[in-house]
Design a protein around this motif. Structure first.
Motif, PDB file in Angstrom:
ATOM      1  N   LEU A  85       0.853  -1.184   0.000  1.00 43.97           N
ATOM      2  CA  LEU A  85       0.000   0.000   0.000  1.00 43.97           C
ATOM      3  C   LEU A  85       0.891   1.237   0.000  1.00 43.97           C
ATOM      4  N   GLU A  86       0.690   2.104  -0.983  1.00 49.65           N
ATOM      5  CA  GLU A  86       1.397   3.382  -1.019  1.00 49.65           C
ATOM      6  C   GLU A  86       0.402   4.500  -0.758  1.00 49.65           C
ATOM      7  N   ILE A  87       0.756   5.398   0.155  1.00 49.17           N
ATOM      8  CA  ILE A  87      -0.050   6.581   0.426  1.00 49.17           C
ATOM      9  C   ILE A  87       0.702   7.782  -0.123  1.00 49.17           C
ATOM     10  N   GLY A  88       0.123   8.412  -1.148  1.00 48.32           N
ATOM     11  CA  GLY A  88       0.773   9.541  -1.810  1.00 48.32           C
ATOM     12  C   GLY A  88       1.334   9.125  -3.151  1.00 48.32           C
ATOM     13  N   THR A  89       0.449   8.947  -4.131  1.00 50.89           N
ATOM     14  CA  THR A  89       0.873   8.484  -5.457  1.00 50.89           C
ATOM     15  C   THR A  89       1.793   9.483  -6.136  1.00 50.89           C
ATOM     16  N   GLY A  90       1.436  10.780  -6.055  1.00 49.44           N
ATOM     17  CA  GLY A  90       2.224  11.790  -6.748  1.00 49.44           C
ATOM     18  C   GLY A  90       2.309  11.503  -8.233  1.00 49.44           C
ATOM     19  N   THR A  91       3.513  11.492  -8.764  1.00 51.89           N
ATOM     20  CA  THR A  91       3.691  11.217 -10.196  1.00 51.89           C
ATOM     21  C   THR A  91       3.644   9.729 -10.514  1.00 51.89           C
ATOM     22  N   GLY A  92       3.734   8.888  -9.482  1.00 54.04           N
ATOM     23  CA  GLY A  92       3.700   7.446  -9.693  1.00 54.04           C
ATOM     24  C   GLY A  92       5.057   6.775  -9.690  1.00 54.04           C
ATOM     25  N   PHE A  93       6.134   7.514  -9.520  1.00 56.83           N
ATOM     26  CA  PHE A  93       7.465   6.914  -9.613  1.00 56.83           C
ATOM     27  C   PHE A  93       7.702   5.875  -8.519  1.00 56.83           C
ATOM     28  N   THR A  94       7.361   6.222  -7.280  1.00 54.18           N
ATOM     29  CA  THR A  94       7.598   5.276  -6.195  1.00 54.18           C
ATOM     30  C   THR A  94       6.771   4.014  -6.383  1.00 54.18           C
ATOM     31  N   GLN A 104       2.608  -6.209  -5.272  1.00 50.99           N
ATOM     32  CA  GLN A 104       1.266  -6.012  -5.811  1.00 50.99           C
ATOM     33  C   GLN A 104       0.749  -4.726  -5.186  1.00 50.99           C
ATOM     34  N   VAL A 105       0.815  -3.634  -5.934  1.00 53.89           N
ATOM     35  CA  VAL A 105       0.725  -2.298  -5.357  1.00 53.89           C
ATOM     36  C   VAL A 105      -0.667  -1.710  -5.495  1.00 53.89           C
ATOM     37  N   THR A 106      -1.156  -1.166  -4.375  1.00 49.42           N
ATOM     38  CA  THR A 106      -2.313  -0.269  -4.350  1.00 49.42           C
ATOM     39  C   THR A 106      -1.804   1.105  -3.942  1.00 49.42           C
ATOM     40  N   SER A 107      -2.109   2.128  -4.732  1.00 48.50           N
ATOM     41  CA  SER A 107      -1.602   3.470  -4.455  1.00 48.50           C
ATOM     42  C   SER A 107      -2.760   4.456  -4.351  1.00 48.50           C
ATOM     43  N   VAL A 108      -2.692   5.308  -3.328  1.00 50.87           N
ATOM     44  CA  VAL A 108      -3.787   6.226  -2.996  1.00 50.87           C
ATOM     45  C   VAL A 108      -3.265   7.657  -2.999  1.00 50.87           C
ATOM     46  N   PHE A 114      -3.586  13.695  -9.906  1.00 52.10           N
ATOM     47  CA  PHE A 114      -2.419  12.820  -9.827  1.00 52.10           C
ATOM     48  C   PHE A 114      -2.791  11.387 -10.223  1.00 52.10           C
ATOM     49  N   ILE A 115      -3.927  10.922  -9.740  1.00 54.11           N
ATOM     50  CA  ILE A 115      -4.347   9.555 -10.047  1.00 54.11           C
ATOM     51  C   ILE A 115      -4.611   9.398 -11.541  1.00 54.11           C
ATOM     52  N   GLU A 116      -5.291  10.357 -12.135  1.00 50.71           N
ATOM     53  CA  GLU A 116      -5.593  10.253 -13.562  1.00 50.71           C
ATOM     54  C   GLU A 116      -4.323  10.265 -14.397  1.00 50.71           C
ATOM     55  N   ALA A 117      -3.370  11.135 -14.044  1.00 50.21           N
ATOM     56  CA  ALA A 117      -2.112  11.188 -14.794  1.00 50.21           C
ATOM     57  C   ALA A 117      -1.295   9.918 -14.614  1.00 50.21           C
ATOM     58  N   ALA A 118      -1.425   9.276 -13.448  1.00 50.85           N
ATOM     59  CA  ALA A 118      -0.626   8.080 -13.165  1.00 50.85           C
ATOM     60  C   ALA A 118      -1.154   6.831 -13.859  1.00 50.85           C
ATOM     61  N   GLY A 124      -1.044  -2.250 -14.075  1.00 52.00           N
ATOM     62  CA  GLY A 124      -0.880  -3.270 -13.058  1.00 52.00           C
ATOM     63  C   GLY A 124      -0.929  -2.771 -11.636  1.00 52.00           C
ATOM     64  N   VAL A 125      -0.936  -1.452 -11.449  1.00 50.21           N
ATOM     65  CA  VAL A 125      -1.058  -0.871 -10.116  1.00 50.21           C
ATOM     66  C   VAL A 125      -2.509  -0.462  -9.886  1.00 50.21           C
ATOM     67  N   THR A 126      -3.071  -0.810  -8.750  1.00 51.84           N
ATOM     68  CA  THR A 126      -4.422  -0.395  -8.383  1.00 51.84           C
ATOM     69  C   THR A 126      -4.355   1.014  -7.824  1.00 51.84           C
ATOM     70  N   LEU A 127      -5.134   1.925  -8.400  1.00 53.60           N
ATOM     71  CA  LEU A 127      -5.103   3.330  -8.005  1.00 53.60           C
ATOM     72  C   LEU A 127      -6.435   3.727  -7.389  1.00 53.60           C
ATOM     73  N   ALA A 128      -6.368   4.578  -6.371  1.00 49.73           N
ATOM     74  CA  ALA A 128      -7.583   5.040  -5.703  1.00 49.73           C
ATOM     75  C   ALA A 128      -7.397   6.480  -5.257  1.00 49.73           C
ATOM     76  N   THR A 129      -8.496   7.223  -5.233  1.00 46.68           N
ATOM     77  CA  THR A 129      -8.483   8.612  -4.789  1.00 46.68           C
ATOM     78  C   THR A 129      -9.172   8.715  -3.439  1.00 46.68           C
ATOM     79  N   GLY A 130      -8.539   9.431  -2.520  1.00 46.69           N
ATOM     80  CA  GLY A 130      -9.161   9.637  -1.224  1.00 46.69           C
ATOM     81  C   GLY A 130      -8.200  10.245  -0.235  1.00 46.69           C
ATOM     82  N   ASP A 131      -8.736  10.657   0.905  1.00 44.23           N
ATOM     83  CA  ASP A 131      -7.950  11.235   1.987  1.00 44.23           C
ATOM     84  C   ASP A 131      -7.512  10.109   2.913  1.00 44.23           C
TER      85      ASP A 131
END
Length: 215
Positions: A85-94, A104-108, A114-118, A124-131
């Motif tokens: 689990l990654e908190i803080g997707t940013g540009t997606g590099f991490t 097996q990464v989930t990034s928030v 940021f999520i749309e650009a990533a 293959g990375v699961t992306l989610a938007t939220g606080d």
């Protein structure tokens, strides 16, 4: 930069910045060579993609310096198949680095932009938007949690989301000196905490220190 200059800059980043900062894990070094950092940097800053600085990415957020990314990846030691689990997707590099190491990464991220650009960069990375400043309630536990912005303190909910043996990387405190911590779950009610190094990053939104009130 020409292709030759890009590869030289990447080599210099790994060999002259990251490795001398005690990042010796060959899997981490190979990951930083393989994941094209320049593809995750804002276009206007591509010439600085391999510099040993924080790079602004908008919304008051930054990309961590390569040395901090390297130390984080080394501390977390992601193994193939682990749930991350990654908190803080940013540009997606991490997230891309964590996935390259086999996670097996989930990034928030709190910012939908940021999520749309990533999405295009992170197949293959699961992306989610939220606080996720106080936790992320998806009903799952994880082997690895990477929090890529600073927090005033670590919410207990993140400790509880770790599987036994799971590792949490987080930077805590206030500017100008913060501590990078590795928290490892050693049992159902037991955690170990190791201070890794000092650094300073912007806080995650809503994870800033609370102001002192005087009357």
């Amino acid at each position: 930069m020409s292709a030759l200059n890009v590869e030289q800059a990447r080599f210099n980043m790994v060999e002259q910045q990251v490795r001398p900062w005690d990042v010796l894990d060959f899997r981490v070094l190979d990951t930083l060579r393989a994941v094209r950092r320049e593809d995750f940097v804002p276009q206007a800053l591509r010439a600085q993609a391999f510099s040993d600085v924080m790079l602004p990415i908008g919304h008051g957020q930054v990309m961590m310096p390569p040395v901090v990314e390297g130390r984080m990846l080394q501390a977390l030691a992601v193994q193939p198949g682990e749930q991350v689990l990654e908190i803080g997707t940013g540009t997606g590099f991490t997230a891309a680095c964590l996935a390259h190491m086999g996670g097996q990464v989930t990034s928030v991220d709190i910012f939908p932009a940021f999520i749309e650009a990533a999405r295009a960069r992170l197949p293959g990375v699961t992306l989610a938007t939220g606080d996720a400043s106080a936790g992320w309630d998806d009903g799952k536990r994880y082997d690895v949690i990477a929090i890529t912005g600073a927090m005033a303190e670590v919410p207990e909910s993140y400790r509880l989301k770790l599987n036994d043996g799971g590792r949490l990387f987080v930077i805590v405190g206030e500017a100008p000196i913060m501590q990078a911590l590795l928290i490892t779950r050693e049992g159902e009610d037991s955690w170990a905490c190791e201070s890794l190094f000092e650094t300073c990053l912007p806080h995650l939104i809503h994870a800033e220190p609370k102001p002192d009130f005087t009357f």
